[in-house]
Design a protein around this motif. Structure first.
Motif, mmCIF file in Angstrom:
data_model
loop_
_atom_site.group_PDB
_atom_site.id
_atom_site.type_symbol
_atom_site.label_atom_id
_atom_site.label_comp_id
_atom_site.label_asym_id
_atom_site.label_seq_id
_atom_site.Cartn_x
_atom_site.Cartn_y
_atom_site.Cartn_z
ATOM 1 N N MET A 1 -0.002 3.121 -2.666
ATOM 2 C CA MET A 1 -0.469 1.865 -2.134
ATOM 3 C C MET A 1 -1.315 2.072 -0.883
ATOM 4 S SD MET A 1 1.001 0.640 -4.614
ATOM 5 C CE MET A 1 1.985 2.064 -4.962
ATOM 6 N N ARG A 3 -3.895 3.721 -0.427
ATOM 7 C CA ARG A 3 -5.344 3.656 -0.642
ATOM 8 C C ARG A 3 -5.858 2.224 -0.514
ATOM 9 N NH1 ARG A 3 -6.806 4.375 -7.096
ATOM 10 N NH2 ARG A 3 -8.856 3.571 -6.640
ATOM 11 N N TRP A 4 -4.950 1.261 -0.627
ATOM 12 C CA TRP A 4 -5.324 -0.160 -0.525
ATOM 13 C C TRP A 4 -4.934 -0.756 0.828
ATOM 14 C CZ3 TRP A 4 -8.397 -0.572 -4.401
ATOM 15 C CH2 TRP A 4 -8.127 0.091 -5.600
ATOM 16 N N HIS A 5 -4.644 0.093 1.825
ATOM 17 C CA HIS A 5 -4.104 -0.422 3.086
ATOM 18 C C HIS A 5 -5.021 -1.424 3.773
ATOM 19 C CE1 HIS A 5 -6.262 1.729 6.346
ATOM 20 N NE2 HIS A 5 -6.433 2.660 5.438
ATOM 21 N N GLU A 7 -7.161 -3.568 2.399
ATOM 22 C CA GLU A 7 -7.079 -4.832 1.661
ATOM 23 C C GLU A 7 -5.720 -5.505 1.877
ATOM 24 O OE1 GLU A 7 -8.079 -1.884 0.415
ATOM 25 O OE2 GLU A 7 -10.074 -2.203 -0.444
ATOM 26 N N ILE A 8 -4.675 -4.689 1.894
ATOM 27 C CA ILE A 8 -3.326 -5.217 2.113
ATOM 28 C C ILE A 8 -3.230 -5.839 3.505
ATOM 29 C CG2 ILE A 8 -0.909 -4.559 2.455
ATOM 30 C CD1 ILE A 8 -1.345 -2.488 0.149
ATOM 31 N N GLY A 32 0.410 0.519 -8.384
ATOM 32 C CA GLY A 32 -0.836 0.790 -7.680
ATOM 33 C C GLY A 32 -2.038 0.973 -8.590
ATOM 34 N N PRO A 34 -5.057 -0.485 -10.417
ATOM 35 C CA PRO A 34 -5.851 -1.715 -10.435
ATOM 36 C C PRO A 34 -6.254 -2.152 -11.846
ATOM 37 C CG PRO A 34 -7.196 0.118 -9.713
ATOM 38 C CD PRO A 34 -5.782 0.633 -9.827
ATOM 39 N N LEU A 45 -3.527 -5.048 -9.722
ATOM 40 C CA LEU A 45 -2.552 -4.527 -8.777
ATOM 41 C C LEU A 45 -1.338 -5.421 -8.605
ATOM 42 C CD1 LEU A 45 -5.069 -3.258 -6.088
ATOM 43 C CD2 LEU A 45 -3.530 -1.830 -7.438
ATOM 44 N N PRO A 63 -9.940 -5.321 -7.082
ATOM 45 C CA PRO A 63 -8.709 -5.026 -6.344
ATOM 46 C C PRO A 63 -8.517 -5.858 -5.071
ATOM 47 C CG PRO A 63 -9.662 -2.996 -7.137
ATOM 48 C CD PRO A 63 -10.670 -4.093 -7.415
ATOM 49 N N ALA A 64 -9.565 -6.024 -4.278
ATOM 50 C CA ALA A 64 -9.425 -6.799 -3.037
ATOM 51 C C ALA A 64 -9.094 -8.258 -3.339
ATOM 52 C CB ALA A 64 -10.700 -6.693 -2.201
ATOM 53 N N ILE A 67 -5.473 -8.516 -4.636
ATOM 54 C CA ILE A 67 -4.510 -8.458 -3.535
ATOM 55 C C ILE A 67 -4.514 -9.774 -2.771
ATOM 56 C CG2 ILE A 67 -3.999 -7.351 -1.318
ATOM 57 C CD1 ILE A 67 -4.985 -4.697 -2.647
#
Length: 137
Positions: A1, A3-5, A7-8, A32, A34, A45, A63-64, A67
């Motif tokens: 996860m 790699r999506w920090h 966006e998170i 994780g 997408p 995700l 993905p963005a 999320i």
């Protein structure tokens, strides 16, 4: 996860939720991935149903946006039900199953409601150990 920090963290800030909660839901929902598609057609995700993605006006394949949409939907469930267990049950099994109290009879949802808090603890430790995330977004 991790790699999506970015966006998170952006979605967590926008919807006033803990990034660890969002990361935990992503891990539990899709691991994780997408490109994940569930047997019932949930996408991406955070495993948004197409109708939910449409309601939230997000592209579930981005993905963005996935999320952001999942975070917004999770926030809606928290506001509606007022506690994490029922919000997670609503996210997983649908709000109707929480309203009519049938979610507790769904093994997948019971597992979900038990596992996500464990994952939240995992991601709280990761986020606290990597405070640089917030400064890099």
């Amino acid at each position: 996860m991790l790699r999506w920090h970015k966006e998170i963290e952006a979605s967590a800030k926008k919807y006033a939720l803990d990034p660890a909660l969002i990361a935990a839901v992503i891990e539990q929902e899709s691991g994780g991935d997408p490109n994940s598609v569930s047997p019932v057609g949930a996408l991406g995700l955070m495993q948004l149903m197409p109708s939910t993605a449409k309601l939230l006006n997000v592209d579930p394949y981005d993905p963005a946006q996935n999320i952001e949409g999942g975070t917004h939907y999770l926030q809606m469930q928290l506001k509606e039900f007022g506690n994490l267990s029922e919000a997670l049950a609503a996210y997983n099994a649908g709000p109707g199953n929480v309203e009519n109290r049938t979610w507790a009879k769904i093994p997948e949802t019971l597992n979900y409601v038990q596992k996500v808090p464990i994952l939240i603890n995992k991601y709280e430790r990761i986020w606290n150990a990597n405070r640089f995330f917030s400064s890099s977004t």
